[in-house]
Design a protein around this motif. Structure first.
Motif, short mmCIF file in Angstrom:
data_model
loop_
_atom_site.label_atom_id
_atom_site.label_comp_id
_atom_site.label_asym_id
_atom_site.label_seq_id
_atom_site.Cartn_x
_atom_site.Cartn_y
_atom_site.Cartn_z
N PRO A 246 0.82 -1.22 0.00
CA PRO A 246 0.00 0.00 0.00
C PRO A 246 0.85 1.27 0.00
O PRO A 246 1.93 1.31 0.60
CB PRO A 246 -0.81 -0.12 1.29
CG PRO A 246 -0.83 -1.58 1.59
CD PRO A 246 0.50 -2.11 1.12
N GLU A 247 0.37 2.27 -0.72
CA GLU A 247 0.97 3.60 -0.81
C GLU A 247 2.26 3.64 -1.63
O GLU A 247 2.92 4.69 -1.71
CB GLU A 247 1.21 4.21 0.58
CG GLU A 247 -0.05 4.37 1.40
CD GLU A 247 0.15 5.18 2.66
OE1 GLU A 247 1.26 5.71 2.86
OE2 GLU A 247 -0.81 5.28 3.46
N GLY B 102 -8.26 12.62 -1.37
CA GLY B 102 -7.07 12.35 -0.57
C GLY B 102 -5.81 12.43 -1.42
O GLY B 102 -5.84 12.79 -2.59
N ARG B 103 -4.66 12.10 -0.82
CA ARG B 103 -3.41 12.07 -1.58
C ARG B 103 -3.44 10.93 -2.59
O ARG B 103 -2.82 11.01 -3.64
CB ARG B 103 -2.20 11.89 -0.66
CG ARG B 103 -1.93 13.07 0.27
CD ARG B 103 -0.54 12.98 0.86
NE ARG B 103 0.47 13.27 -0.15
CZ ARG B 103 1.71 12.82 -0.12
NH1 ARG B 103 2.10 12.01 0.85
NH2 ARG B 103 2.58 13.15 -1.07
N PRO C 5 -6.64 17.91 -12.62
CA PRO C 5 -5.40 17.15 -12.40
C PRO C 5 -4.72 16.82 -13.72
O PRO C 5 -5.36 16.38 -14.67
CB PRO C 5 -5.89 15.87 -11.70
CG PRO C 5 -7.16 16.27 -11.03
CD PRO C 5 -7.79 17.28 -11.95
N GLY C 6 -3.43 17.09 -13.79
CA GLY C 6 -2.72 16.95 -15.06
C GLY C 6 -2.40 15.52 -15.45
O GLY C 6 -2.44 15.16 -16.62
N ILE C 7 -2.03 14.70 -14.45
CA ILE C 7 -1.58 13.34 -14.72
C ILE C 7 -2.25 12.41 -13.72
O ILE C 7 -2.42 12.76 -12.55
CB ILE C 7 -0.04 13.24 -14.58
CG1 ILE C 7 0.65 14.18 -15.58
CG2 ILE C 7 0.45 11.81 -14.78
CD1 ILE C 7 2.14 14.35 -15.32
N GLN C 8 -2.63 11.23 -14.18
CA GLN C 8 -3.20 10.23 -13.28
C GLN C 8 -2.33 8.97 -13.26
O GLN C 8 -1.78 8.58 -14.30
CB GLN C 8 -4.62 9.86 -13.69
CG GLN C 8 -5.25 8.86 -12.72
CD GLN C 8 -6.73 8.61 -12.97
OE1 GLN C 8 -7.33 7.77 -12.31
NE2 GLN C 8 -7.32 9.33 -13.91
N LEU C 9 -2.21 8.38 -12.08
CA LEU C 9 -1.56 7.09 -11.92
C LEU C 9 -2.58 6.09 -11.41
O LEU C 9 -3.40 6.43 -10.54
CB LEU C 9 -0.41 7.16 -10.91
CG LEU C 9 0.93 7.73 -11.35
CD1 LEU C 9 0.83 9.24 -11.66
CD2 LEU C 9 2.01 7.50 -10.28
N LEU C 10 -2.54 4.87 -11.93
CA LEU C 10 -3.36 3.77 -11.42
C LEU C 10 -2.44 2.56 -11.24
O LEU C 10 -1.83 2.08 -12.20
CB LEU C 10 -4.50 3.44 -12.40
CG LEU C 10 -5.65 4.44 -12.42
CD1 LEU C 10 -6.62 4.11 -13.56
CD2 LEU C 10 -6.39 4.48 -11.09
N HIS C 11 -2.35 2.08 -10.01
CA HIS C 11 -1.44 1.00 -9.64
C HIS C 11 -2.27 -0.22 -9.26
O HIS C 11 -3.10 -0.15 -8.34
CB HIS C 11 -0.56 1.45 -8.47
CG HIS C 11 0.39 0.41 -7.98
ND1 HIS C 11 0.86 0.40 -6.68
CD2 HIS C 11 0.95 -0.65 -8.59
CE1 HIS C 11 1.69 -0.63 -6.53
NE2 HIS C 11 1.76 -1.28 -7.68
N CYS C 12 -2.05 -1.33 -9.94
CA CYS C 12 -2.80 -2.54 -9.65
C CYS C 12 -2.11 -3.33 -8.54
O CYS C 12 -0.97 -3.76 -8.67
CB CYS C 12 -2.92 -3.41 -10.91
SG CYS C 12 -3.90 -4.90 -10.66
N LEU D 161 -7.11 -1.46 -7.14
CA LEU D 161 -6.14 -0.51 -7.65
C LEU D 161 -6.04 0.67 -6.69
O LEU D 161 -6.98 0.95 -5.94
CB LEU D 161 -6.53 0.01 -9.03
CG LEU D 161 -6.25 -0.86 -10.26
CD1 LEU D 161 -7.09 -2.12 -10.25
CD2 LEU D 161 -6.53 -0.07 -11.54
N GLN D 162 -4.91 1.34 -6.70
CA GLN D 162 -4.77 2.63 -6.03
C GLN D 162 -4.44 3.67 -7.08
O GLN D 162 -3.74 3.39 -8.06
CB GLN D 162 -3.69 2.59 -4.95
CG GLN D 162 -4.09 1.80 -3.73
CD GLN D 162 -3.05 1.86 -2.62
OE1 GLN D 162 -1.86 2.03 -2.86
NE2 GLN D 162 -3.50 1.75 -1.37
#
Length: 377
Positions: free
Chosen positions: A151-152, A170-171, A204-211, A349-350
């Motif tokens: 996580p994180e 949130g962050r 928001p300019g950029i998005q991250l998605l982490h599986c 995903l986060q």
């Protein structure tokens, strides 16, 4: 074949002209004076001016112009300032974006290997990190693999590529099926191509998605490049394209404790009017109040835009597996998801957002570091 712009010096009357093929224009003495290159006029590290350029005499003129060699010119001004200018530095001023890779529109045929990078190597090898940034700036997205699933971890990745932006989510935020979620992303339903948070200012300019976990057969990730799609839309419907580019629409988000509303055009452009992306979310926008004929044209254009974004010709579709993370320009590259059956297993995903300028800053820093090493060598 295009020609490169060249500075042409005239001693009498004193002037500096910029010529590019058949086009020619005189450069204002004010423009030249402001771009002094003398060390006592510029702070060495920051290159910020040590004088107030806004206070230069509006009637400033060139009093002398002389060529020193192929790359240098001696200029004198009516305020008494004299210096020898490096014409190559002035040329760089004319195209200060040239040091960054240009955006390359893509469709579903894009070779996935061009945008896949090993996170562990990104961390360990500056040259490899620079290559990943180069790919991001060209194609608007990356897929990182070998990302630990604790996580994180997404915050570490985000901080490596730029600056994490905190929102009302949130962050970072969790993406998994839960009935009480305040967004459809927290259900198992399909999500069409969209951009996130078009109701926010700034977006928001950029998005991250982490599986972290993916035990389902469905839930495929989708990506589509708006730059490629807009080329076709502009060709098919120039009038509709123009409406989407110039007519603000309302985007609105509401949940139990938040309401965010803003108005912006669906097609995003730079200062020269060239498209850089879109603001697109059929769940969050509202038709603007236009005449009936314009409303029908506007709607036809946005409907066609949605069809093209989901067209297999333009849409990349792939499984984002545990330990993989996708990072994409939230305005340029639209993302989505196919539906999945949560009874098959967990899908977790986060996500987080970054400011737009992070990757460009990191890229410029790596280039500058590389150039300084070469100068020492």
């Amino acid at each position: 074949m295009s020609t490169r712009p060249a500075f042409v010096l005239h001693e009498q009357p004193p002037s500096v002209r910029l010529e590019n093929g058949d086009a020619s224009r005189e450069i204002s003495p004010l423009w030249l004076r402001e771009r002094t290159q003398l060390p006592d006029q510029l702070e060495p590290m920051t290159q910020q001016r040590l004088f107030d350029s806004h206070a230069i005499d509006t009637d400033l003129t060139l009093t002398e112009v002389a060529r020193v060699d192929d790359h240098h010119a001696a200029l004198a001004f009516s305020d008494g300032h004299r210096e020898t200018y490096d014409l190559r530095v002035l040329a760089a001023e004319l195209d200060d974006a040239a040091s960054f890779p240009a955006a390359e529109p893509w469709d579903a045929r894009l070779d996935a290997d061009r945008v896949r990078f090993d996170w562990q190597r990104v961390l360990a090898e500056p040259g490899y990190f620079r290559a990943s940034l180069d790919a991001y700036l060209r194609y608007g997205h990356l897929v990182l693999y070998n990302v630990p699933t604790d996580p994180e971890r997404i915050l570490e990745v985000g901080s490596h590529f730029g600056y994490v932006k905190e929102t009302n989510f949130g962050r970072y935020f969790e993406v998994y099926s839960r009935p009480s979620g305040n967004d459809l992303a927290y259900r198992s339903v399909a999500l069409g191509p969209h951009t996130d948070n078009p109701y926010r200012n700034p977006v928001p300019g950029i998005q991250l998605l982490h599986c972290l976990v993916n035990e389902t057969q469905g839930g495929l990730s989708t990506l589509a490049d708006s730059l490629k799609v807009l080329e076709r839309l502009r060709h098919e419907s120039p009038e509709g394209y123009a409406l989407l580019k110039t007519t603000p629409v309302r985007f609105r988000f509401v949940d139990a404790g938040t309401e965010l509303v803003t108005h912006r055009t669906m097609i995003q452009t730079d200062d020269d009017g060239h498209p850089t992306g879109v603001h697109y979310s059929p769940r969050l926008d509202a038709l603007p109040l236009l005449s009936d004929s314009e409303t029908r044209l506007f709607h036809a254009a946005r409907r066609r835009l949605g069809e093209l974004l989901a067209d297999p010709t333009y849409e990349r579709r792939f499984a984002l597996n545990a330990g993989e993370l996708m990072l994409f320009d939230n305005s340029r590259v639209l993302h989505g998801r196919t539906s999945y059956d949560s009874s098959e297993g967990r899908r977790h995903l986060q996500g987080c957002y970054l400011d737009t300028d992070g990757p460009r800053e990191r890229f410029a820093s790596l280039v500058k570091h590389h150039d300084s090493i070469e100068e020492v060598a």
